[in-house]
Write an enzyme that holds these catalytic residues in place. Structure first.
Site, PDB file in Angstrom:
ATOM      1  N   LYS A   1       0.994  -0.915   0.106  1.00  0.00           N
ATOM      2  CA  LYS A   1       0.031  -0.105  -0.147  1.00  0.00           C
ATOM      3  C   LYS A   1       0.870   1.191   0.058  1.00  0.00           C
ATOM      4  O   LYS A   1       1.646   1.441   0.923  1.00  0.00           O
ATOM      5  CB  LYS A   1      -0.929  -0.160   1.180  1.00  0.00           C
TER       6      LYS A   1
ATOM      7  N   GLU B   1       8.926   0.203  11.608  1.00  0.00           N
ATOM      8  CA  GLU B   1       9.926   1.095  11.627  1.00  0.00           C
ATOM      9  C   GLU B   1       9.614   2.392  11.738  1.00  0.00           C
ATOM     10  O   GLU B   1       8.420   3.059  10.961  1.00  0.00           O
ATOM     11  CB  GLU B   1      10.609   0.808  10.324  1.00  0.00           C
TER      12      GLU B   1
ATOM     13  N   CYS C   1      13.774   9.589   9.732  1.00  0.00           N
ATOM     14  CA  CYS C   1      13.642   9.207  10.827  1.00  0.00           C
ATOM     15  C   CYS C   1      14.915   9.203  11.718  1.00  0.00           C
ATOM     16  O   CYS C   1      14.808   9.002  12.948  1.00  0.00           O
ATOM     17  CB  CYS C   1      12.748   7.869  10.911  1.00  0.00           C
TER      18      CYS C   1
ATOM     19  N   GLU D   1       9.200  14.261  17.226  1.00  0.00           N
ATOM     20  CA  GLU D   1       9.874  14.320  15.817  1.00  0.00           C
ATOM     21  C   GLU D   1       9.286  15.287  15.128  1.00  0.00           C
ATOM     22  O   GLU D   1       7.705  15.408  14.762  1.00  0.00           O
ATOM     23  CB  GLU D   1       9.578  12.791  15.226  1.00  0.00           C
TER      24      GLU D   1
HETATM   25  P1  NAI Z   1       1.457   7.688   8.754  1.00  0.00           P
HETATM   26  O1  NAI Z   1       2.097   6.884   9.774  1.00  0.00           O
HETATM   27  O2  NAI Z   1       0.170   8.112   8.999  1.00  0.00           O
HETATM   28  O3  NAI Z   1       1.529   7.210   7.255  1.00  0.00           O
HETATM   29  C1  NAI Z   1       2.500   6.151   6.758  1.00  0.00           C
HETATM   30  C2  NAI Z   1       1.619   4.965   5.978  1.00  0.00           C
HETATM   31  O4  NAI Z   1       0.684   4.558   6.700  1.00  0.00           O
HETATM   32  C3  NAI Z   1       0.823   5.570   4.796  1.00  0.00           C
HETATM   33  O5  NAI Z   1       1.027   5.023   3.696  1.00  0.00           O
HETATM   34  C4  NAI Z   1      -0.425   5.856   5.235  1.00  0.00           C
HETATM   35  O6  NAI Z   1      -1.411   5.700   4.161  1.00  0.00           O
HETATM   36  C5  NAI Z   1      -0.596   4.719   6.177  1.00  0.00           C
HETATM   37  N1  NAI Z   1      -1.681   4.701   7.106  1.00  0.00           N
HETATM   38  C6  NAI Z   1      -2.256   5.570   7.866  1.00  0.00           C
HETATM   39  N2  NAI Z   1      -3.225   5.366   8.548  1.00  0.00           N
HETATM   40  C7  NAI Z   1      -3.246   3.945   8.419  1.00  0.00           C
HETATM   41  C8  NAI Z   1      -3.916   3.011   9.061  1.00  0.00           C
HETATM   42  N3  NAI Z   1      -5.152   3.253  10.022  1.00  0.00           N
HETATM   43  N4  NAI Z   1      -4.010   1.662   8.811  1.00  0.00           N
HETATM   44  C9  NAI Z   1      -2.890   1.357   7.964  1.00  0.00           C
HETATM   45  N5  NAI Z   1      -2.281   1.987   7.209  1.00  0.00           N
HETATM   46  C10 NAI Z   1      -2.436   3.537   7.401  1.00  0.00           C
HETATM   47  O7  NAI Z   1       2.492   9.070   8.757  1.00  0.00           O
HETATM   48  P2  NAI Z   1       2.003  10.370   8.002  1.00  0.00           P
HETATM   49  O8  NAI Z   1       0.836  11.046   8.380  1.00  0.00           O
HETATM   50  O9  NAI Z   1       2.431  10.403   6.370  1.00  0.00           O
HETATM   51  O10 NAI Z   1       3.094  11.540   8.663  1.00  0.00           O
HETATM   52  C11 NAI Z   1       2.998  11.820   9.928  1.00  0.00           C
HETATM   53  C12 NAI Z   1       4.333  11.567  10.841  1.00  0.00           C
HETATM   54  O11 NAI Z   1       4.846  10.563  10.856  1.00  0.00           O
HETATM   55  C13 NAI Z   1       5.495  12.474  10.176  1.00  0.00           C
HETATM   56  O12 NAI Z   1       5.511  13.780  10.421  1.00  0.00           O
HETATM   57  C14 NAI Z   1       6.724  11.668  10.905  1.00  0.00           C
HETATM   58  O13 NAI Z   1       6.895  12.352  12.017  1.00  0.00           O
HETATM   59  C15 NAI Z   1       6.287  10.380  10.831  1.00  0.00           C
HETATM   60  N6  NAI Z   1       6.765   9.480   9.703  1.00  0.00           N
HETATM   61  C16 NAI Z   1       7.759   8.595   9.934  1.00  0.00           C
HETATM   62  C17 NAI Z   1       8.510   7.937   9.030  1.00  0.00           C
HETATM   63  C18 NAI Z   1       9.704   6.982   9.076  1.00  0.00           C
HETATM   64  O14 NAI Z   1      10.313   7.075   8.215  1.00  0.00           O
HETATM   65  N7  NAI Z   1       9.527   6.302  10.206  1.00  0.00           N
HETATM   66  C19 NAI Z   1       8.078   8.032   7.727  1.00  0.00           C
HETATM   67  C20 NAI Z   1       6.974   9.006   7.529  1.00  0.00           C
HETATM   68  C21 NAI Z   1       6.232   9.700   8.480  1.00  0.00           C
END
Ligand code: NAI
Ligand code: MG
Length: 503
Positions: free
Chosen positions: A194, A268, A303, A405
């Site tokens: 996804k 992660e 991250c 973060e």
């Molecule tokens: P997110 O964790 O909401 O999104 C990441 C993925 O999860 C996307 O593909 C999203 O569609 C999916 N997702 C969202 N809700 C879901 C659910 N209920 N069930 C299954 N999949 C779901 O992160 P977002 O909103 O893009 O970014 C918010 C914050 O997260 C950022 O500001 C940052 O702090 C952190 N982040 C950390 C990352 C890392 O590399 N560890 C990468 C992206 C964001």
């Protein structure tokens, strides 16, 4: 082989605007492009201009159902394919991707706003490297012989888990996808990815390119929003493993759903990684290291970004001034321009979030936030999501800027007086992903390296994730490891014990 006709060009396509349009409105399921069952799409925006460059298929549970069913069917045959042959096919995918590095770099720059020269092209190359690495590991899916009794041959074999659901974010989507898909496939699983709603295109193109050699249904991709498309993938009964990169908040939701099904997860999540600089460090090397550690060229959207920098007091002010001067020289501008060092923030939502942190820091009494690097002046970029890198000093350690973060080009620098106190401060975080130490004193470095609460500690360097090195955090930074042989064996297979009584 692909079931043609399909909407994208066969050859590498250097114009990312053309390619983005061609990729519009599609999932990739069962070896072919298919639109969303609902027919719905959502916009893909170029964050450097605010223009819509494509529309992505808006997936929901019906699309997930189709993808998982195809993946489950394909996995049965795939698991019977000899492990080294599976690896060889993944390595062949790497060769195809190598031929498309420039195309993929340009496409990811367009949809994410990451500069082509400093980030996007590098990411595309790394993807090929990761596939090459895992492609060579098929023969490592070994079991053991267990000394049980002389008349009983007792062995373990590594078996695939089945269908893997992989949920990826937008910051380094191609690379983070490769870290999941390559080991999952070599281990004999099939995968449904996804993609992140902010960056669905380059990963979709990679899925298609890899499907030129992989059997249909082994690698599928759906695009859509988290709750509507990600959640049904995690919840699907035929998905037997979930691997997720993203926020802590969403990671916990994923983990809860997986717990209901009793399936393994790899998570992660975020970080608030400390960089510790001692006065005896190689000053110039450390300064250059600070720029890369903070991932300024990725607008800090990492991250592992060194978002807390601790500098030994005698060199504190000199270090802060020199760092600000260096960052100031970095060029912010059009991500597709080779001269650009720093591109844009991914989305308006993230732009608001990061801007909020900066405003809060600026409004804090006693804190000093230096804005570095000139904003672009090109009128075509006036709606671009550019944020000046900020270096904060004088913040309280309880400040939200220090504890949370930010995922933007913002770092906080503090002076310290001794190794013991800096260790305590560095470990005083919900997160535990990575850390770096800069000193020429081996004894100090090794002592701290052992005591830092992090999945990865680097001394006198701070490289991004590398194939062959286990990567993954402790505390709220996640569960499990990626990028290594261990990651493939421990997280994409289970060990079955077989006992044969020969007596
Ligand atoms: P997110 O964790 O909401 O999104 C990441 C993925 O999860 C996307 O593909 C999203 O569609 C999916 N997702 C969202 N809700 C879901 C659910 N209920 N069930 C299954 N999949 C779901 O992160 P977002 O909103 O893009 O970014 C918010 C914050 O997260 C950022 O500001 C940052 O702090 C952190 N982040 C950390 C990352 C890392 O590399 N560890 C990468 C992206 C964001
Ligand atoms: Mg979210």
């Amino acid at each position: 082989m692909l079931d043609r006709p399909h909407p994208t060009p066969e050859a590498p396509t250097m114009d990312p605007f053309v390619l983005a349009k061609a990729l519009s409105g599609q999932h990739f399921i069962g070896g072919r492009y298919v639109p969303a069952r609902s027919g719905k799409t959502f916009p893909v925006v170029n964050p450097a201009t605010g223009d819509e460059v494509a529309r992505a298929a808006e997936g929901d549970a019906a699309d997930v159902e189709a993808a998982v069913e195809d993946a489950a069917r394909a996995q049965k045959e795939w698991a019977k394919t000899p492990a080294r042959k599976r690896g060889a096919l993944v390595a062949q995918c790497a060769a195809i991707l190598r031929a498309h590095v420039e195309e993929l770099g340009r496409l990811i720059a367009l949809e994410t706003g990451k500069a082509l020269r400093t980030e996007s092209r590098v990411e595309a190359n790394t993807v090929a490297d990761i596939l090459e690495f895992f492609g060579g590991l098929g023969g490592e899916l070994k079991g053991e012989t267990v000394p049980f009794a002389p008349e009983v041959l007792s062995v373990t074999v590594r078996e695939p888990l089945g269908v893997v659901g992989a949920i990826i974010p937008w910051n380094v989507p191609m690379l983070l996808m490769a870290l999941k898909v390559a080991p999952a496939l070599v281990a004999g699983n099939s995968v449904v990815v996804k993609s992140a709603e902010e960056a669905p295109l380059a990963v979709l193109r990679i899925c298609e390119l890899m499907n030129r050699v992989l059997p249909a249904g082994v690698f599928n991709m759906v695009s859509g929003f988290g709750p509507e498309c990600g959640a049904p993938l995690v919840a699907h009964p035929k998905v037997r493993k979930v691997t997720f990169t993203g926020s802590v908040e969403t990671g916990k939701i994923v983990y809860r759903t997986a717990a209901e099904k009793l399936i393994p997860v790899t998570l992660e999540l975020g970080g608030k990684s400390p960089m510790i600089v001692f006065a005896d460090c190689d000053f110039e090397k450390t300064l250059a290291g600070a720029l890369t550690s903070m991932r300024f060229t990725r607008q800090g959207q990492s991250c592992t970004a060194a978002s807390r920098i601790y500098v030994e007091r005698p060199i504190f002010q000199r270090f802060v001034d020199a760092m600000a001067e260096r960052v100031d020289k970095m060029v912010m501008g059009d991500p597709l321009d080779e001269k650009t060092d720093i591109g844009t923030i991914i989305s308006e939502g993230q732009f608001e979030k990061v801007s909020g942190f900066i405003e809060e820091g600026r409004a804090t009494a006693g804190a000093n936030g230096r804005a570095c690097s000139a904003m672009p002046t090109d009128p075509a970029l006036r709606k671009g999501l550019f944020i000046q890198p900020h270096i904060f000093t004088g913040l309280d350690k309880e400040s939200r800027l220090v504890r949370e973060e930010i995922f933007g080009p913002v770092t906080c620098i503090f002076p310290f007086d001794d190794a013991e106190s800096v260790l305590e401060e560095a470990n005083d975080s919900e997160y535990g992903l990575a850390a770096s130490l800069w000193t020429n004193n081996l004894k100090v470095a090794l002592n701290l390296a052992h005591k830092l609460e992090a999945g990865l500690v680097q001394v006198n360097q701070n490289l991004v994730v590398q194939a062959n090195l286990s990567y993954g955090g402790v505390k709220s930074s996640g569960l499990g490891k990626e990028a290594s042989l261990e990651a493939m064996l421990e997280h994409f297979t289970h060990k079955k014990t077989i006992m044969v009584n020969m007596g």
